[in-house]
Design an enzyme around this catalytic site. Structure first.
Site, PDB file in Angstrom:
ATOM      1  N   GLY A 290      10.307   0.938  13.915  1.00  0.00           N
ATOM      2  CA  GLY A 290      10.253   1.312  15.323  1.00  0.00           C
ATOM      3  C   GLY A 290      10.608   2.771  15.571  1.00  0.00           C
ATOM      4  O   GLY A 290       9.876   3.497  16.225  1.00  0.00           O
TER       5      GLY A 290
ATOM      6  N   ASN B 184      17.802  10.048  13.354  1.00  0.00           N
ATOM      7  CA  ASN B 184      18.236  11.315  12.745  1.00  0.00           C
ATOM      8  C   ASN B 184      18.991  12.176  13.757  1.00  0.00           C
ATOM      9  O   ASN B 184      18.589  12.282  14.910  1.00  0.00           O
ATOM     10  CB  ASN B 184      17.015  12.108  12.274  1.00  0.00           C
ATOM     11  CG  ASN B 184      16.000  11.227  11.592  1.00  0.00           C
ATOM     12  OD1 ASN B 184      16.287  10.638  10.569  1.00  0.00           O
ATOM     13  ND2 ASN B 184      14.824  11.098  12.196  1.00  0.00           N
TER      14      ASN B 184
ATOM     15  N   HIS C 252      18.606   2.399  21.909  1.00  0.00           N
ATOM     16  CA  HIS C 252      19.179   2.043  20.602  1.00  0.00           C
ATOM     17  C   HIS C 252      19.366   3.295  19.734  1.00  0.00           C
ATOM     18  O   HIS C 252      20.452   3.532  19.201  1.00  0.00           O
ATOM     19  CB  HIS C 252      18.262   1.028  19.911  1.00  0.00           C
ATOM     20  CG  HIS C 252      18.731   0.587  18.570  1.00  0.00           C
ATOM     21  ND1 HIS C 252      19.414  -0.590  18.370  1.00  0.00           N
ATOM     22  CD2 HIS C 252      18.610   1.160  17.351  1.00  0.00           C
ATOM     23  CE1 HIS C 252      19.691  -0.712  17.084  1.00  0.00           C
ATOM     24  NE2 HIS C 252      19.212   0.342  16.435  1.00  0.00           N
ATOM     25  N   GLU C 253      18.304   4.084  19.618  1.00  0.00           N
ATOM     26  CA  GLU C 253      18.406   5.263  18.749  1.00  0.00           C
ATOM     27  C   GLU C 253      19.397   6.266  19.328  1.00  0.00           C
ATOM     28  O   GLU C 253      20.169   6.873  18.589  1.00  0.00           O
ATOM     29  CB  GLU C 253      17.035   5.930  18.548  1.00  0.00           C
ATOM     30  CG  GLU C 253      15.939   5.011  18.028  1.00  0.00           C
ATOM     31  CD  GLU C 253      16.319   4.192  16.814  1.00  0.00           C
ATOM     32  OE1 GLU C 253      17.137   4.657  16.008  1.00  0.00           O
ATOM     33  OE2 GLU C 253      15.814   3.055  16.678  1.00  0.00           O
TER      34      GLU C 253
ATOM     35  N   HIS D  28      22.937   5.281  18.605  1.00  0.00           N
ATOM     36  CA  HIS D  28      23.348   5.524  17.214  1.00  0.00           C
ATOM     37  C   HIS D  28      24.062   6.863  17.063  1.00  0.00           C
ATOM     38  O   HIS D  28      24.758   7.075  16.070  1.00  0.00           O
ATOM     39  CB  HIS D  28      22.122   5.540  16.291  1.00  0.00           C
ATOM     40  CG  HIS D  28      21.775   4.211  15.682  1.00  0.00           C
ATOM     41  ND1 HIS D  28      22.709   3.362  15.130  1.00  0.00           N
ATOM     42  CD2 HIS D  28      20.568   3.604  15.489  1.00  0.00           C
ATOM     43  CE1 HIS D  28      22.098   2.291  14.635  1.00  0.00           C
ATOM     44  NE2 HIS D  28      20.805   2.403  14.849  1.00  0.00           N
TER      45      HIS D  28
HETATM   46  N1  B3K Z   1      18.110   2.944  11.364  1.00  0.00           N
HETATM   47  C1  B3K Z   1      16.674   2.805  11.470  1.00  0.00           C
HETATM   48  C2  B3K Z   1      16.093   1.841  10.525  1.00  0.00           C
HETATM   49  C3  B3K Z   1      15.744   2.405   9.218  1.00  0.00           C
HETATM   50  C4  B3K Z   1      14.993   1.393   8.404  1.00  0.00           C
HETATM   51  C5  B3K Z   1      14.788   1.821   7.019  1.00  0.00           C
HETATM   52  N2  B3K Z   1      14.022   0.879   6.249  1.00  0.00           N
HETATM   53  C6  B3K Z   1      16.256   2.439  12.848  1.00  0.00           C
HETATM   54  C7  B3K Z   1      17.260   1.732  13.647  1.00  0.00           C
HETATM   55  O1  B3K Z   1      17.705   0.652  13.349  1.00  0.00           O
HETATM   56  O2  B3K Z   1      17.668   2.282  14.612  1.00  0.00           O
HETATM   57 ZN    ZN Z   2      19.454   0.891  14.534  1.00  0.00          ZN
END
Ligand code: B3K
Ligand code: ZN
Length: 884
Positions: free
Chosen positions: A284, A288, A320-321, A324
């Site tokens: 999705g 970063n 969600h991102e 993070h």
């Molecule tokens: N942290 C990424 C997922 C990465 C998957 C790698 N196979 C997206 C997320 O969960 O926000």
């Molecule tokens: Zn995530």
């Protein structure tokens, strides 16, 4: 009625116990083997000379001994498919190094050094979409979990944090936009039409959060002022032409930033936040630091091309991102076994955000439906694992619904037990204690104990034990007392035969049958194997509403009358419990029908109860249409199958369709009237219009089963009059399941209308692959040869084959052809994109829960895959676990 037919052990067909021959096994990595890296890498400098065909990478690391480790005489830098062009230590060319399993191993005294390694990579050949790859003329990266080692030699593990400076240079006309993490600190022009940019990220981060993007992109720009007055520039980068479809994403981003300040006290920490949308992406989106990379599916939307569900998906994934940035980036994971530390917590945070944006009741129901349709089957099958796994061969296989969604449920239970205020004290303490660190799940639990004042000694078992607990519930009534008895059992899962009881918080209420009211909701924690609680003052037997709001991710098993369920479906003031009563009523009926077969009298009585309850829902003026749409939904075939030890997918499908058709006939007038009423309200993006669209398509679903000709006309009219993709897609979905000229005409129209929009053409593939049409298998085979189909684009692969694997009547066709199609896909896709290929194994891995004839065919397809040489680590692991 009793729906307690879930198996205690995941094995079903013992006569098929022989394991097939396996190729050379990739190693198993174990959580208990964790040791810290012997070196610290305080500073990383990367220089890229960019080219689609060939990119040169110079990586310079300042390293020093890690004081937590006694000593070391080598530096091991992970690599995957890399060859060093040159190696320099402290400014001198070095030849004393060796390659071991792809890694660069350099003998080195345990003191400060500077290490520079040059590599050359080929982005255009990177079909795995991990590391640096080319997508539609642009360059972009995906590094989580272990993609950085495909770019440069590096200690590619989440507990090695470093500050990055990145300089990139390339042809200006090809890559006018050059982006990386943090802030752009310098730019300049080079020779022969090249230019360069240098970026610096002041925040120390693990390599999985590194990102680089270079391409011909345009941005929607906006700004946000944080709670402490920091002005943040926001950009969403897309291909030219897509800009008008980025407004919703930008609004979602700004709402997320404000919400995280207000709800969790988390403020953004850079002057710039960039999002880039990419058409070729394995999942999705990716968080970063300061440079989120997104699948276009979770960025681009307008009412003409995106459904209401797409809008919600974008809002949820953007949030969600963004979230993070704290739960994942500022506090990251010590090792990949701790993945749920960031993913479970961040899913909970995005769920709470979406509840606040869209309404709590419907969002909670949607989240539970997802959990039950994906995570519950995972937890009762060969791939079951705890939310903190003990071992893996390939970490990409552990980005699962268990880590994400069950992980979120486990943290939600802590919140339920603590209450929102104390929970916030716990999260504040967690962020304060571990800011800038690579933490563990245990660190989170400890912060919750200390900050929220909870005793989580037993609760920790939720992290180590797999399997969905079954809670037996019985309510007895005698004199003035109602006595509730609760008991728990956690099914055996692979590698875990015996389990210990886990604290299970259950919200409940006892309803007075005559008044339709209860005396207040209570939270009961089932903190042992069983518990008995007496409630006084009930002259008449009350009606029990339990696990309200789905307070625990368990399966409730109880003998309950259809009358009580009809009562709760009509009267419960907890929206989830009301939905649940409808589901329980229908599941009970269908499981009885499929399991033993119902007598005509019992079938009539069951249908009459369901029909009456649904009729009341259609007529209830107190309900908004969003909630009405939820209450109208039949339980999925997967959820029904989950109730049975071994089931026949053909029988479940037939029984479910027969009930749908019966309801379609019995309620034809009411459904048609609902469709007509809702059609007048369904334009625009208001909550009312969205609700109207939802019930319109739900009404058509029943009518298509009961009165297909009438439904086809209504659906065609809905398609033609549609002003939104929700209405148009809903109508086409219904038509795809029916035969006739309207189906063909609208499919052609849809394709021609949207042929230049990849995301909408994905829908066109999915609708046909997921359809109820008896020839769906033939359609899928033809679509695989369509000029617009490509194995190289994960969205397109998923749109055709994931939709097909989730279409029970087609995938489980008695011929076994559905299984063959998915196995062929896995074999064809594995060399190109192993991560995506391995995601198609679980549907075949359910073989033990399917009747013996089909089970043998599913298993033999898995064996055919296993017998193929040169499988990826991803597919090897999933297939061997599924057969084991
Ligand atoms: N942290 C990424 C997922 C990465 C998957 C790698 N196979 C997206 C997320 O969960 O926000
Ligand atoms: Zn995530």
């Amino acid at each position: 009625m009793d729906i307690a037919r879930t198996p205690s052990t995941p094995d079903g067909n013992p006569e098929m116990a022989d394991a097939p021959p396996m190729p050379k096994e990739p190693p198993v990595i174990r959580r208990e083997d964790y040791t810290p890296f012997p070196w610290l890498v305080p500073v990383t400098r990367l220089e890229f000379e960019l080219g689609i065909e060939s990119t040169r990478v110079t990586c310079t690391l300042a390293i020093e001994p890690n004081p937590a480790v006694d000593g070391a005489d080598v530096l091991r830098l992970n690599g995957d498919g890399l060859e060093p062009v040159s190696v320099e230590i402290d400014g001198e060319g070095a030849s004393d190094w060796r390659m071991e399993d792809g890694d660069l191993v350099i003998p080195l005294a345990h003191e400060r050094h500077e290490v520079t390694v040059v590599t050359r990579i080929a982005p255009a050949e990177n079909s795995q979409l991990m590391g640096l790859y080319a997508s539609n003329g642009m360059l972009c990266t995906q590094c989580e979990a272990e993609g950085f080692r495909r770019i440069a030699f590096f200690p590619d593990r989440p507990d090695v944090l470093s500050t990055y400076t990145v300089r990139m240079a390339g042809p200006k006309d090809q890559f006018p936009v050059l982006l990386s993490n943090g802030n752009r600190v310098a730019t300049g022009e080079g020779e022969d039409g090249t230019h360069w940019a240098e970026w610096h990220d002041p925040w120390s981060k693990p390599s999985y959060l590194f990102a680089l993007v270079a391409g011909d992109l345009v941005a929607r720009t906006d700004s946000f002022t944080t709670m402490n007055g920091r002005a943040v520039e926001l950009n969403i980068y897309v291909r030219e032409g897509d800009l008008p479809r980025t407004q919703h994403a930008m609004e979602s981003l700004k709402k997320s930033m404000r919400w995280d300040e207000e709800t969790f006290g988390r403020e953004y920490d850079l002057d710039l936040f960039n999002i880039v949308a990419v058409g070729d992406f394995n999942m999705g989106a990716m968080e970063n630091k300061g440079l989120n990379v997104f699948n276009t599916k979770y960025v681009l939307a307008d009412p003409e091309t995106a459904t209401d569900g797409d809008y919600d998906g974008i809002e949820g994934v953007i949030a969600h991102e963004y979230f993070h940035n704290w739960s994942g980036n500022r506090v990251t994971c010590r090792d990949w076994f701790q993945l749920s530390l960031k993913e479970g917590f961040t899913v909970l945070r995005d769920q709470l955000f979406s509840q606040d944006m869209q309404g709590e009741a419907v969002k909670r129901i949607e989240d539970v439906r997802l959990l039950r349709s994906i995570q519950f089957p995972e937890d009762s099958g060969p791939l079951a694992h705890p939310i903190r796994p003990d071992s893996f061969r390939e970490i990409s296989n552990f980005y699962t619904s268990t880590i994400y969604n069950k992980g979120a449920e486990v943290i939600r239970m802590m919140r339920t037990m603590a209450g929102p205020q104390a929970f916030r004290q716990g999260t504040d303490l967690y962020f304060e204690r571990h800011d800038g660190e690579a933490a563990t799940c245990e660190d989170f639990v400890k912060a919750m104990e200390d900050g929220a004042g909870l005793d989580l000694a037993q609760f920790r078992r939720w992290y180590s034990q797999a399997g969905t607990p079954k809670v037996e519930v019985a309510l007895a009534h005698d004199g003035d007392t109602a006595t509730l008895t609760l008991g728990q059992e956690i099914p055996a899962t692979p590698g875990q035969l015996a389990k210990l009881p886990m604290p299970i918080p259950l919200k409940l209420a006892l309803f007075d049958r005559a008044t339709g009211k209860h005396r207040g909701e209570q939270l009961v924690v089932l903190d042992g194997a069983d518990k008995t609680i007496a409630f006084d003052g009930f002259a008449d037997a009350p009606v029990l509403s339990i696990n309200r709001g789905f307070s625990a991710p368990v399966s409730i098993e109880r003998a309950v009358s259809a009358d009580d369920l009809v009562f709760l479906a009509a009267h419960d003031d907890d929206a989830f419990a009301r939905y649940e009563a409808m589901q329980e009523l229908i599941v009970g009926h269908l499981v009885a029908e499929v399991g033993g077969g119902l007598s005509d009298t019992d079938r009539d009585a069951g249908r009459a109860a369901i029909g009456g309850a649904l009729e009341a829902i259609l007529a209830d003026e107190g309900l908004d249409d969003q909630m009405r749409g939820e209450l109208m939904m039949l339980p999925s075939q997967t959820y029904i199958a989950e109730q049975l030890l071994v089931s026949d997918p053909g029988r479940i499908h037939a029984a479910r369709e027969a009930l749908k058709a019966w309801l379609g006939v019995r309620l034809e007038d009411a459904l048609a009237a609902l469709h007509e009423r809702a059609s007048k309200l369904s334009d625009g993006m208001t909550a009312e219009a969205r609700g109207a669209r939802k019930v319109k398509t739900q009404a058509l679903v029943y009518l298509a089963a009961g009165s297909p000709e009438r439904a086809a006309k209504m659906a065609a009219a809905q398609y033609d009059a549609a002003t939104t993709m929700t209405d148009r897609q809903g109508a086409l979905m219904v038509l795809c399941g029916l035969d006739g000229i309207e189906r063909t005409n609208k499919l052609i129209d849809f394709y021609n209308r949207y042929r230049n929009n990849a995301l909408v053409i994905d829908k066109w593939f999915s609708l046909q692959a997921a359809s109820l049409h008896p020839a769906a298998i033939e359609h899928v085979k033809a679509l695989a040869k369509h000029p617009d189909f490509s194995l190289r684009n994960p969205n397109r692969v998923r749109s055709l084959y994931m939709a097909f694997a989730g279409n029970p009547h087609a995938f489980h066709d008695a011929s076994g052809e559905g299984y063959r199609i998915i196995a062929d896909l896995i074999l064809a896709l594995d060399p190109l994109n192993a991560q995506t290929a391995a995601r198609f194994v679980p549907p075949l891995g359910r073989w033990r829960r399917v009747e013996p004839g089909r089970a043998a065919m599913m298993r033999s397809e898995l064996e055919r895959i296993a017998a193929t040489g040169g499988l990826s680590r991803d597919t090897f692991e999933q297939v061997s676990r599924s057969l084991g």
